[in-house]
Design an enzyme around this catalytic site. Structure first.
Site, PDB file in Angstrom:
ATOM      1  N   TYR A  29      -6.867  -1.192  24.959  1.00 55.60           N
ATOM      2  CA  TYR A  29      -6.191  -2.464  24.644  1.00 55.60           C
ATOM      3  C   TYR A  29      -5.170  -2.859  25.701  1.00 55.60           C
ATOM      4  O   TYR A  29      -4.863  -2.105  26.605  1.00 55.60           O
ATOM      5  CB  TYR A  29      -5.621  -2.489  23.239  1.00 55.60           C
ATOM      6  CG  TYR A  29      -4.570  -1.504  22.804  1.00 55.60           C
ATOM      7  CD1 TYR A  29      -3.870  -0.676  23.675  1.00 55.60           C
ATOM      8  CD2 TYR A  29      -4.268  -1.416  21.443  1.00 55.60           C
ATOM      9  CE1 TYR A  29      -2.902   0.195  23.215  1.00 55.60           C
ATOM     10  CE2 TYR A  29      -3.292  -0.542  20.976  1.00 55.60           C
ATOM     11  CZ  TYR A  29      -2.611   0.251  21.863  1.00 55.60           C
ATOM     12  OH  TYR A  29      -1.644   1.107  21.399  1.00 55.60           O
ATOM     13  N   GLU A  30      -4.712  -4.102  25.581  1.00 55.81           N
ATOM     14  CA  GLU A  30      -3.846  -4.751  26.574  1.00 55.81           C
ATOM     15  C   GLU A  30      -4.511  -4.807  27.950  1.00 55.81           C
ATOM     16  O   GLU A  30      -3.859  -4.704  28.982  1.00 55.81           O
ATOM     17  CB  GLU A  30      -2.477  -4.045  26.674  1.00 55.81           C
ATOM     18  CG  GLU A  30      -1.771  -3.841  25.363  1.00 55.81           C
ATOM     19  CD  GLU A  30      -1.574  -5.135  24.586  1.00 55.81           C
ATOM     20  OE1 GLU A  30      -1.717  -6.225  25.165  1.00 55.81           O
ATOM     21  OE2 GLU A  30      -1.299  -5.061  23.371  1.00 55.81           O
ATOM     22  N   GLY A  31      -5.816  -5.010  27.943  1.00 52.99           N
ATOM     23  CA  GLY A  31      -6.582  -5.050  29.178  1.00 52.99           C
ATOM     24  C   GLY A  31      -7.179  -3.691  29.462  1.00 52.99           C
ATOM     25  O   GLY A  31      -6.472  -2.758  29.846  1.00 52.99           O
ATOM     26  N   ARG A  50       1.814  -3.793  28.736  1.00 53.78           N
ATOM     27  CA  ARG A  50       1.085  -2.857  29.593  1.00 53.78           C
ATOM     28  C   ARG A  50       1.969  -1.696  30.025  1.00 53.78           C
ATOM     29  O   ARG A  50       1.488  -0.563  30.142  1.00 53.78           O
ATOM     30  CB  ARG A  50       0.502  -3.609  30.794  1.00 53.78           C
ATOM     31  CG  ARG A  50      -0.688  -4.451  30.390  1.00 53.78           C
ATOM     32  CD  ARG A  50      -1.176  -5.395  31.438  1.00 53.78           C
ATOM     33  NE  ARG A  50      -2.366  -6.096  30.946  1.00 53.78           N
ATOM     34  CZ  ARG A  50      -2.934  -7.131  31.542  1.00 53.78           C
ATOM     35  NH1 ARG A  50      -2.415  -7.601  32.673  1.00 53.78           N
ATOM     36  NH2 ARG A  50      -4.003  -7.700  31.021  1.00 53.78           N
ATOM     37  N   MET A  86       0.912 -10.484  18.824  1.00 52.28           N
ATOM     38  CA  MET A  86       0.244 -11.416  19.732  1.00 52.28           C
ATOM     39  C   MET A  86      -1.221 -11.494  19.355  1.00 52.28           C
ATOM     40  O   MET A  86      -1.859 -10.483  19.051  1.00 52.28           O
ATOM     41  CB  MET A  86       0.438 -11.020  21.188  1.00 52.28           C
ATOM     42  CG  MET A  86      -0.073  -9.698  21.630  1.00 52.28           C
ATOM     43  SD  MET A  86       0.153  -9.553  23.423  1.00 52.28           S
ATOM     44  CE  MET A  86      -0.025  -7.801  23.640  1.00 52.28           C
TER      45      MET A  86
END
Length: 586
Positions: free
Chosen positions: A434-436, A294, A161
Site C-alpha cells: 500500500y501507499e504505492g 510513504r 484517505m
C-alpha cells in the site's frame, strides 16, 4: 505472546551522537536536548511496551467486526486510544494553533517507530489521521482548518484517505467517483472506494474522509481529479455534529494481516463534500498526505522487523538445541542454546544490522523533512523527495525479509500461531503494497526522481558520500572497515545511474527493468553511509554499547553492502533477459 522493549538507548545514540540534533540550525531543534528527548521517548516507550504491545495479538485474533453499519474494534483498542489522546500523543508534532504540541517531525517519527512496532494495526488509526491533518493544514482554507483540525489533532475525530476504486489502483486517471457542484458551494460525492484503512470504526466521534473525485466537465485523466473533505457526520456552524452524511461502510476486507485495523469498502451515495484547494488540483493536495504516508510505511516495515527480531533473539537465547561445534557451552544442560550456532548468529546479525541502519536512515530522513518544512531548506526538500521511494521501498522489502528470518529462528514453532511470529510476517507484508506498491516506488525513483531538477539531488547525495569519505580519510579505524566498502558501493550506484543515462534514452525498458535493483542498491548505499556515520560516533566511546555498535556495523559493511555489486550486474544486463518472452509464453 511476544513482548516489546523500546530501543531507547539506540534512539538516543542516533539523535544525539550521530545526527547531533540539538546543534542543528533547524528551528525547534535547539530545544531537543538529551534530557528532553529522553523524557518524551521514555514515556512513549512505556505506552508501547505496557499498553500497545499487549493488545497486538488480541487485535490480530479478534479483528474488526461490522455490525449494523458500525465497525467494532478489538478489545483494548478504545482504552489505548483514549490514553494516547489524553496524553497529547496524537498531536505531538502538530501545529499549536490547532492544539498540537509543536515538536519537530523527527520526534513524531521516533515515537511512531515504537508505537508501530508494538501494534502496527492500532497505530494506523492515529497515523492516517495525522496524514489527513497535514493535507488540510497545507491546502485547506482557513475555515476548513478551524473546523476540522483541532478535533483531528486530538483524534476526537479521525481521518482517512480515499483513492483506490475497484477498477483503479495506481492508475488514478481511471477513477470514476463523481463530485456534482451544488448551489451552496458544496459537492455531492458519489462512488465507491476500496481498501480504506480506518474507514469506519467506533473509537472517534467523527471520521473525516479525504476523497479523490472528478467534477463533471473537467480535464481527462489525472488532470481532472479534485480532493474533497467528506465527513462521516456533517459539522454545524458552531462546531457540533449534525446529520449523518450519505456514506457508509459496505464491508470489511478479509486480509492477510493488520486485522486490528478496519480496511473498508466505502460507499458514497450523494454525500456532501467540500473542495480542498483548487478544482482539478486534487493530486497535489493528496500527495502531501501520500508522501508523509510513504515515510510512515517505511517506519512500519522497520517496526515489524524490530518486534520480530526482539522475539527471535529471546528465543535463540532460551531454546536449547544441539551442541556448539567448537565445544559445549552449556555443560549443565542437555544442549546449548540456539544462539551459539553460527547460522543463527548470521540471521540475527542480518536483522540487527538492518534494523539499526534502517533506524538511522529513518531518523535522518525525518531531519531532512524538518529542515525542508521548518527551515525552508530547498536542498533538504530535494534530497528527501529523492529518498522517499527508497525509504518506502527498501525499508519495507527488507523489513519483511527480516520478519521472515526472525520467524525462521523459531523453526516449526515460528509457524504456530501461539508464538506470534506469523503476525509480524503477515502484518509486514502489506507495507510492501500500500501507499504505492514497491515496484511503483522503484519506477518513480528511476523514472522521475533521478532526473528531477537536472539530477541535482542525486549528485548532491554522491557529493555527501564523497565528502564524508574525504573528511575522515585519516581515521584509520574507519577506513578499512567502513570507508573503503562505502566508496566501492557508491561507485556501484554511480555506475548504475550512468548505465541508465547511456541506455535509458534509447530504450526506456533498460532503465525500468533495473528499477527495483536500483532502489535496493541505493538503499544499501544509504545504510552504508548511516553505518559509517554511526561508526564514527561509536569510536568516540568505549562502552559495550559502542563496541557492539562497531561490530554490528562491520558486519553490515562486510556481509550486506556487497549486494550492491549483484544489483549492478542485474541492472547492466539490461531489459533483454526480462523482456525476452512474448506475453503468451508465460
Amino acid at each position: 505472546m511476544a513482548s516489546y522493549t523500546p530501543p531507547l538507548r539506540d534512539m538516543e545514540f542516533v539523535l544525539h551522537d550521530v545526527l547531533k540534533i540539538e546543534q542543528s540550525e533547524t528551528p525547534g531543534y535547539s530545544e531537543l536536548d538529551r534530557d528532553f528527548t529522553s523524557a518524551i521517548l521514555d514515556e512513549a516507550g512505556k505506552i508501547a511496551r505496557d499498553v500497545l504491545a499487549p493488545t497486538n495479538a488480541k487485535g490480530d485474533e479478534q479483528g474488526c467486526v461490522l455490525e449494523n453499519g458500525v465497525v467494532r474494534t478489538p478489545d483494548g483498542f478504545q482504552d489505548a486510544f483514549d490514553l494516547l489522546r489524553e496524553g497529547g500523543w496524537t498531536g505531538l508534532d502538530c501545529d499549536p494553533d490547532f492544539g498540537g504540541q509543536g515538536m519537530p517531525y523527527i520526534m513524531g517519527v521516533a515515537v511512531g517507530e515504537m508505537h508501530s512496532a508494538a501494534n502496527m494495526a492500532f497505530n494506523m488509526y492515529a497515523g492516517l489521521t495525522h496524514g489527513a491533518y497535514s493535507a488540510i493544514h497545507t491546502h485547506g482554507s482557513d475555515e476548513q482548518k478551524a473546523t476540522y483540525l483541532p478535533k483531528m489533532v486530538s483524534c476526537e475525530w479521525t481521518g482517512t484517505m480515499n483513492l483506490t476504486e475497484p477498477h483503479c489502483g495506481t492508475d488514478l486517471g481511471l477513477l470514476r467517483t463523481k463530485a456534482e457542484p451544488q448551489d451552496d458551494g458544496s459537492f455531492k460525492i458519489t462512488g465507491q472506494k476500496i481498501f480504506i484503512s480506518a474507514g469506519e470504526h467506533d473509537m472517534s466521534d467523527n471520521i473525516i474522509h479525504l476523497v479523490l473525485a472528478k467534477i463533471p466537465g473537467g480535464p481527462e485523466g489525472v488532470k481532472g481529479i479534485s480532493l474533497f473533505i467528506v465527513p462521516k457526520f456533517l459539522v454545524n456552524e458552531d462546531g457540533s455534529l449534525g446529520d449523518r452524511n450519505a456514506l457508509s461502510c459496505g464491508k470489511i476486507e478479509e486480509k492477510m494481516g493488520i486485522h486490528g485495523n478496519s480496511t473498508c469498502v466505502m460507499n458514497y451515495d450523494g454525500a456532501t463534500g467540500y473542495l480542498i484547494g483548487e478544482e482539478h488540483k486534487g493530486l497535489r493536495a493528496m500527495f502531501t498526505m501520500m508522501n508523509e504516508a510513504r515515510i510512515g510505511v517505511g517506519l512500519q516495515g522497520l517496526g515489524q522487523a524490530v518486534a520480530a527480531y526482539q522475539a527471535a533473539t529471546d528465543y535463540a537465547r532460551d531454546r536449547l538445541q544441539g551442541r556448539a561445534v567448537t565445544g559445549t557451552e552449556n555443560p549443565d544442560g542437555p544442549a546449548d542454546p540456539l544462539i551459539v550456532h553460527p547460522d543463527i548468529r548470521r540471521t540475527l546479525m542480518d536483522q540487527k544490522s538492518f534494523i539499526e541502519g534502517g533506524r538511522a536512515f529513518l531518523l535522518w530522513s525525518a531531519s531532512l523533512i524538518d529542515a525542508a518544512n521548518l527551515a525552508r531548506d530547498e536542498d533538504a526538500h530535494g534530497l528527501i523527495s529523492l529518498l522517499t521511494p527508497v525509504v518506502k521501498g527498501f525499508l519495507t522489502d527488507r523489513g519483511f525479509d527480516m520478519t521472515v528470518q526472525a520467524q525462521q529462528v523459531f523453526g516449526g514453532h515460528g509457524y504456530i500461531e501461539e508464538w506470534g511470529m506469523s503476525q509480524f510476517v503477515r502484518d509486514a507484508r502489506i507495507a510492501m503494497i500500500y501507499e504505492g506498491a514497491n515496484g511503483v516506488q522503484a519506477l518513480d525513483l528511476v523514472g522521475r526522481k533521478l532526473a528531477q531538477d537536472g539530477g541535482k539531488h542525486v549528485m548532491a547525495f554522491f557529493e555527501m558520500v564523497k565528502a564524508f569519505i574525504k573528511d575522515n580519510a585519516d581515521n584509520e579505524d574507519l577506513r578499512t572497515g567502513f570507508l573503503e566498502p562505502l566508496k566501492a558501493a557508491s561507485k556501484d550506484l554511480q555506475a548504475a545511474g550512468m548505465y541508465f543515462m547511456q541506455n535509458g534514452m534509447k530504450n526506456p525498458n533498460h532503465a525500468l527493468a533495473g528499477s527495483s535493483d536500483f532502489m535496493h542498491l541505493f538503499g544499501h548505499v544509504v545504510l552504508g553511509l548511516m553505518w559509517s556515520r554511526m561508526a564514527k560516533a561509536a569510536l568516540e566511546g568505549d562502552s559495550d554499547f559502542h563496541k557492539n555498535k562497531l561490530a554490528t556495523g562491520r558486519y553490515y559493511m562486510a556481509r550486506q553492502l556487497p549486494a550492491t555489486k549483484m544489483h549492478l550486474a542485474r541492472i547492466e544486463s539490461g531489459a533483454d533477459p526480462v523482456m525476452a518472452l512474448d506475453a503468451e509464453a508465460f
